[in-house]
Each structure stands twice: as C-alpha cells, then as structure tokens.
Design an enzyme around this catalytic site. Sequence first.
Site, PDB file in Angstrom:
ATOM      1  CG  HIS A  80      28.284 -39.325  11.083  1.00 50.24           C
ATOM      2  ND1 HIS A  80      29.110 -39.592  10.017  1.00 50.24           N
ATOM      3  CD2 HIS A  80      28.898 -39.850  12.160  1.00 50.24           C
ATOM      4  CE1 HIS A  80      30.183 -40.226  10.430  1.00 50.24           C
ATOM      5  NE2 HIS A  80      30.076 -40.405  11.740  1.00 50.24           N
ATOM      6  CE1 TYR A 137      24.505 -31.803  33.609  1.00 43.07           C
ATOM      7  CE2 TYR A 137      26.115 -33.488  33.053  1.00 43.07           C
ATOM      8  CZ  TYR A 137      25.013 -33.084  33.772  1.00 43.07           C
ATOM      9  OH  TYR A 137      24.420 -33.944  34.652  1.00 43.07           O
ATOM     10  NE  ARG A 139      33.725 -45.783   9.901  1.00 40.52           N
ATOM     11  CZ  ARG A 139      33.302 -46.981  10.281  1.00 40.52           C
ATOM     12  NH1 ARG A 139      34.072 -47.749  11.019  1.00 40.52           N
ATOM     13  NH2 ARG A 139      32.115 -47.419   9.933  1.00 40.52           N
TER      14      ARG A 139
END
Length: 881
Positions: free
Chosen positions: A86, A130, A40
């Site tokens: 993921h 968007y 990570r």
Amino acid sequence: MEDNSTPLETQDNNRIVPVNIEEQMKTAYIDYSMSVIVGRALPDVRDGLKPVHRRILHGMNELGNNSNKPYKKAARIVGEVMGKYHPHGDASIFDTMVRMAQDWSMRYLLVDGQGNFGSQDGDGPAAMRYVEARLHRLAENMLEDIDKDTVDFQFNFDDSLKEPTVLPTRIPQLLMNGSSGIAVGMATNMMPHNLSEVIDGCIAYIDKKDITIEELIQYVKAPDFPTGGIIYGMEGVKAAMHFGRGRVVLRGKLRVDTKASGREQIIITEVPYQVNRDALCDRVGQLVNEKVVEGIAHVNNESNNKEGTRIVIDLKRDAIANVVINQLYKHTELQTSYGINNVALVKGRPRTLNIRDMISEFVEFRLEVVTRRTQFELREAEKKAHILQGYLIALDHLDEVIALIRASSTPEIAKNSLISAGWGLDEIQAKAILELRLQRLTGMERDKIREEYDQLMLLINHLKELLADEGKRFEVIRQELLEVKEKFGDERKTEITYLDDEVSIKDLIREEDVVITISHLGYIKRTSATEYRQQRRGGRGAIGGKTRDEDYIDHLFVASTHHTMIFFTEKGRCYWLNVYEIPEGDKTSKGRAIQNLIQLPPDDKVRAILDVKDLKDEAFVNTHHIVLCTKQGVIKKTSLQDFSRPRQTGVNAITIVEGDHLLEARLTDGNSEILLAVRSGRAIRFEEEKVRPTGRGAIGVAGIEVDDETDEVIGMICVNREDKSKTVLVVSEKGYGKRTPIDEYRITNRGGKGVKTISVTDKTGKLVGILDVTEQEDLMITCKSGLTIRMPVNGISEQGRATQGVKLIRLDENDEIAAITKLDKLEEENGNGLHTADAATVNPESGPLPSNGDAPAASDSTDQPGPGLDPLLGIEPTENE
C-alpha cells in the site's frame, strides 16, 4: 537556391492526433473515479474490507503477528504494509490500523493494540513508534485458509509480490463492523450490527434461500453500535433493510439520580456512536450560557477507560429532569441521526444492497471459499496418497528395491530402474522412495504408513462427497458460522425503542398485571403483582416499598402493562403514561421520581389515577365519562373523548378554586351511582345523571357538604346501578374496616350532608378510604411506614352503617393507613389472576378530628378475628425484605 524543407505545420500535423476534449475529459475522469471507487473508498461485499484494511491484515499475517505471538511495533507493521502492498503514505495506514484497535470505533476489534490508541474524548493516539499491535483473534478467522487457494491473488503495485484480492473470511465483516467512505460520485455509510444476530440471519438464509426481508429482520433486528445507546424509532432502519438506504436515530443512554441533598443529577452512561464526549460537555455548557437550556447547574465529564462513559449533569433545585433531557436531545449530539447508504462492490461494480443482498452475497462467497478449499485439500490429499501408495509398493518389494538401488551408480539411474521395474511406480513415487528415510522401513513405521494411507483414503472419499453435494457444503458453512458465534458472539449493546405509531405495543411488551405504587414524595414504580402474597385479615403485613424518611406510599394501583395510565394532579392537570414506561422495581425499591416521566411541576403532585385499556377505541371513549371530585366536595363529569389525545405537557382537567384540590377520578359508562365519603364518617349516594357533562376547563358542581375546615372528602366510588354484587367497604386510619350493603345508603340529591357510614371514635381514627368491592376480590392495605398486607374481601364481615367495623391490620404505634386498593383474587394454580383495580388514597395533609360523640361504640369483640378466620398471622420475610 531551392528550399526543400517541410513546413512546420506539416510536421506537427503528422504527430498530433485531434481528439474531442469533452470525450477525453469524460474518459479520464471515469478512469480516475473507478480507481477511487474500486481501489480506495468502497468495501468489497464479500469480506467487507477496503484495500487498505485488507492489506494491513494480510501484512500482519505475513509478519506472523498473530494473537498468540508477542506484539510488534506499529511502525514496523506500517513499514511492511507500505513497502509491500500500500504505497499511499504511512499516515493513512497507521490511522486505519488505530481505528481497527479502538473499541469505541469498531463493534468487533480486528487489531489488538497495546499502548495509547486515543480515547472517545477526541484524544489522538501516540506515535506509531510508541505503540504496538498484533492481530485480534477475530481477524485470524478472516485470514484462515488463505493458503489453500481459496481466493485469487494479484500482483502488488510493482509486480514484485502477490496480494489477495479478497480475504477468505468466515465472518460477515461488512454487516458486523459496517463501513464508511466517500468515493467519486458516490459514498457508502454502513452501520455495524451484532455478530450473533448476523450469523443467525446467515443461517436462516442457508435454511431458506427464498427468505424474505421481513423474515430476516426477525434475526438481524437493527444496527448495534460499539458505544451502545438507544435506537429511537425503526422506520428508517427498516427502510435501509429493504432498500439499502435509510436513517437511524440514536440517543445516548442516561438515568436520573437524586443526591443526598435532594437535587437531581442526569448521569449519561452511553453516548451515540462517534460522538466526542468532551465536545458534548462543551456544547451543553454553551447552551447553558446562551440560556437555550434552562435548569442545569453544572456539567462534568467523569469518563475513564476502566468504568466507561459517565457524564454528570447537576440540575438546579427547581429543574424538571424530563424537560432538561428533552432539551438535550433536541439541541445536542445526545440524539444523533445517521444516514444509511449500503453501497459496496459486487463483482467489481458498486451496488446499493438491502439486508438480504448482503447476506446472500456473503453466503455465496463462503460457498465458493469452501468449494475451493475442498478442491485444494482433495488435490493435496491425492498427492500425498499417491506417494504413500508408492511407499506401500516399495515395502511390498523391499528386498528388490534395496538391491536395485544398491546396484545403481547414480540417483537418476536408480529412479529410472524403479520406474521400469514393473511395479507400477511413476516418477513422483520413485523420487519419493529414493528420499525415504531408512527409519521408515522398520515394522512400526511400515504399519503407520499403511494406517496413514487408509485415513487419507477416507478423507478423499469425504472431500469428494462434499464436492458432489452442495447441501453438505452449506452444512459445513453453517457449522463454521456457529463456531464463530460461540467464540465471538455477544449480547446487543444498543437498545431498540419503537415509536408508538410504528408498531403495536402488544407485539413487543409481554402483557402482565403489575402493581403501581406512588409515594407521598412522588416516587413511582411498577412491580409484578405476584410478589404480593395473600394473607388473612389481621395479618402483620409485608414491606411494600422502601421509602425515604418521612415518605410513605400514597397510591397503590393494579393495571396491565398494555394499558394507559391517566394521572390527575391536585391542581387539576391531566397527564398520560403507558404502563410499560413506568420503571420496574421490586417491592422494596424506592422507584423513580414521577417528574422524570411526566412534565409535572415541582409544586404539584399526582392525586388520582385511571387505568384505560385503549384510548384509540372510539366506541369506548365516546360512551364513557371521567368523574372528578375535590376534597371540598366539588364533583364534575367530562367525556373520556376530551382526554383521548395525549399531550406531553398535559392538559387542564378541572379548574380548581383556591384552598381546594383534586382528590379522586373515576371512569363511568353513564349508568352509575356515585358515593362520596368525608373524613368525619359521612357518605352520600346519588345518581350519575345528577351531574351534567361539562368541558375540561369547567369548575364542577357541589357533590357533598363538608362540615367545617377540618373535614374533607376522602374518597369517591362509582357503582353501576345494575351491579348487585357490590358492597361498600370503608377503612379507618387505625386499621378498622367493614363492608356494608349499598342499599343501606339511600339515594338523595347531590350536595347534601349524606348519612353515617362508619362510627368514628378515638379507637378507630378518622375515615381514610372507601371502595366498592365484591367477595371475589382481595383488599390490599398500605401503611405510611411502607407495610403492606393483602387479604380476601370475603374475610371482612358485613355490618351496618353506624358500626365501627373489625380490625383489619395490626399497626405499630404512630403508624397509620395510607392507601387501600382492591384487586382480583390470585388464582391458586399460577398466581397471576389480577385483572382490575381501584384505589382509595389518604389525604396526608388531614389533621386529627375529635371523635363523634353521637356514634355508638362498637363492642370490643370487633378487635378479634371474625368467625372462621385464623388468629393474627405473622409472615416470613422474603429474600428482598
């Protein structure tokens, strides 16, 4: 009844394994921390990516979301990555992708975003439904050759798919974009760098494997931030280069402008990395309200996406911009420091890396990628060549092959028949022959097969040579790096400023002679001395500086960029400034307000300038003195040692009495004779020993007697008594001048009236300047209109003390001479022979005086050029005039 049941304790003891809780906690926590470290928080040293970045780029590549394809909705990309690789939530994936598309977050973008991806003012991006995105062209170079067995793949979280453990990047991403992350028990904070510099460093390592870190720093100079700024000091940066840990101090970039009203503005054009512009403005406003920072009237963030950063800070009328800037650096994020901690995963283990480690690990990884790619291409080429070889055998026995196939009842029988026909075909070749299209049997196609086979054999030989020679593989890496540099390399955005105690200025600044000009209103600039062309006496002159209305050049000085300028103000203060720190401009530029360079109060102004080569040379400073004089004829001598420790706020050089001000300063070695001249045309000569040394705070002693309130000292020269080559040059305000042997001025005690040095008439005007000159020097004259002319001193005739001299410059009506200075002649070969300078400046506050009736009038013939000189010369304007 007998009870045969087993006690509960016995049953439990059979199932419970006693463990040491301390060891259990250690093991569990170490497993957890390593999971965070490896999976990570820390980047891999090879491709410079954390797993989430790697998975996003790989997922976009698998989607075909390339730079030459239409954008795809970010939500679709996030879903693809989350569902396949993921499974840690959509927010973390989207936030990571957004950052890779922000040009203020990444030095080099990896994602090409379309839509609202936030702003540097802290505005967040639009929702993922968007906005759209696709791979950036640069990121495609990180994914190139991923299908050629260049890297290892591993199963994803549910073992349904495979994902790359590392990307086969051609780009040194770790150094290029840096990385930051907090793991368990460790963290990383790596700064971005310039791609061109990093590639130059990689190539230098390829050329010389034992290259030192100091040699690498010549290529990879310092971090290069996407928002620009100025790195302030290199000590912490060099520590990080050597040891992997350090500190970089970054300042925003700004300039000072003057509005039409005369008020000054600080314009911030670049802020430090990761600094929120709105938050910076709010902080400035808070400091003003709390009266921590004085002098600011208004602050406004005028930044936009088109023109970039622009934060305007309006100053109050009496504010000193340089003081305000220093306060902003001290109290706001306009100056920010970043801790450098180069921790990355090397072979799965966290390690602190210096600059050489990072470059060597990347180059060695590239060698592995190129080797595996070459092996893959060789296998594929050999497979294809093997099939083409079968085609060629079949073409050589075409009729027999056709007959054999026609006689076979099934494809399997036909395949076995081809294998057993005795032509040397194997199963793969036989199967390929059976799948051959009939059109390949035409004559032209048969020739193509032979040509393709020959080309493949050449490729196979080349690939085998590459695998046999490591040097050739390194050359391939070198060429690919140069291609990346050509495509994506750019100039540095972040400037580097070395502190005085870190590096010798001579190593950084090219030494050259420059002309320094200061206008009456206090604007200063430096200009290359070669911009001023030499002319004959009586010439028309060239524009030496554009000034504002009612402004003109007060001081004109020549010095080396390696020297230190010592400024003396009319109130007796002393300030220091390195010549290279003076802003550069052409002859016609206005320059920059001197208050922005030194902390000069608004009601004070520079009156004298000294050029000192090296204030750290103890032998020099202990044997030299600074002689100061005022317009009322006071003179004072102080050891240069007292001025050898610069202070930003300046020091007191002389105590000035009311109604007087400092006029001139000269550097002497103790063996000089001093000449003082007054506006009414008198001069006095006395020995330097007549003035005893005093401290900086002393008032001084009388040097020359001034006639009345309208008269005043206009200049001072100090001539070594052993130097017989000097003559005294005097110039009047209407352009008349002459040279006089110094011996014509008798030596007297200081404090007297002196003797006549020029005949002052209405025609000549009052005396404005006095210099000690040799015939090997040039004279430069600057007028209040900005006109400048340069002429050889040997073209000015020698005359007696009581004459009015010859006309040196033709002036326009109402124009007057403002400053005169001397400089070495330009060498005819290269035009850069300037080495020394001395200046005499006008006191602009002097009023006109009646002419001296006792002075003999000079002949009108003095208006004409001297013998051997051309008539008045006009000049052709240069491009910037």
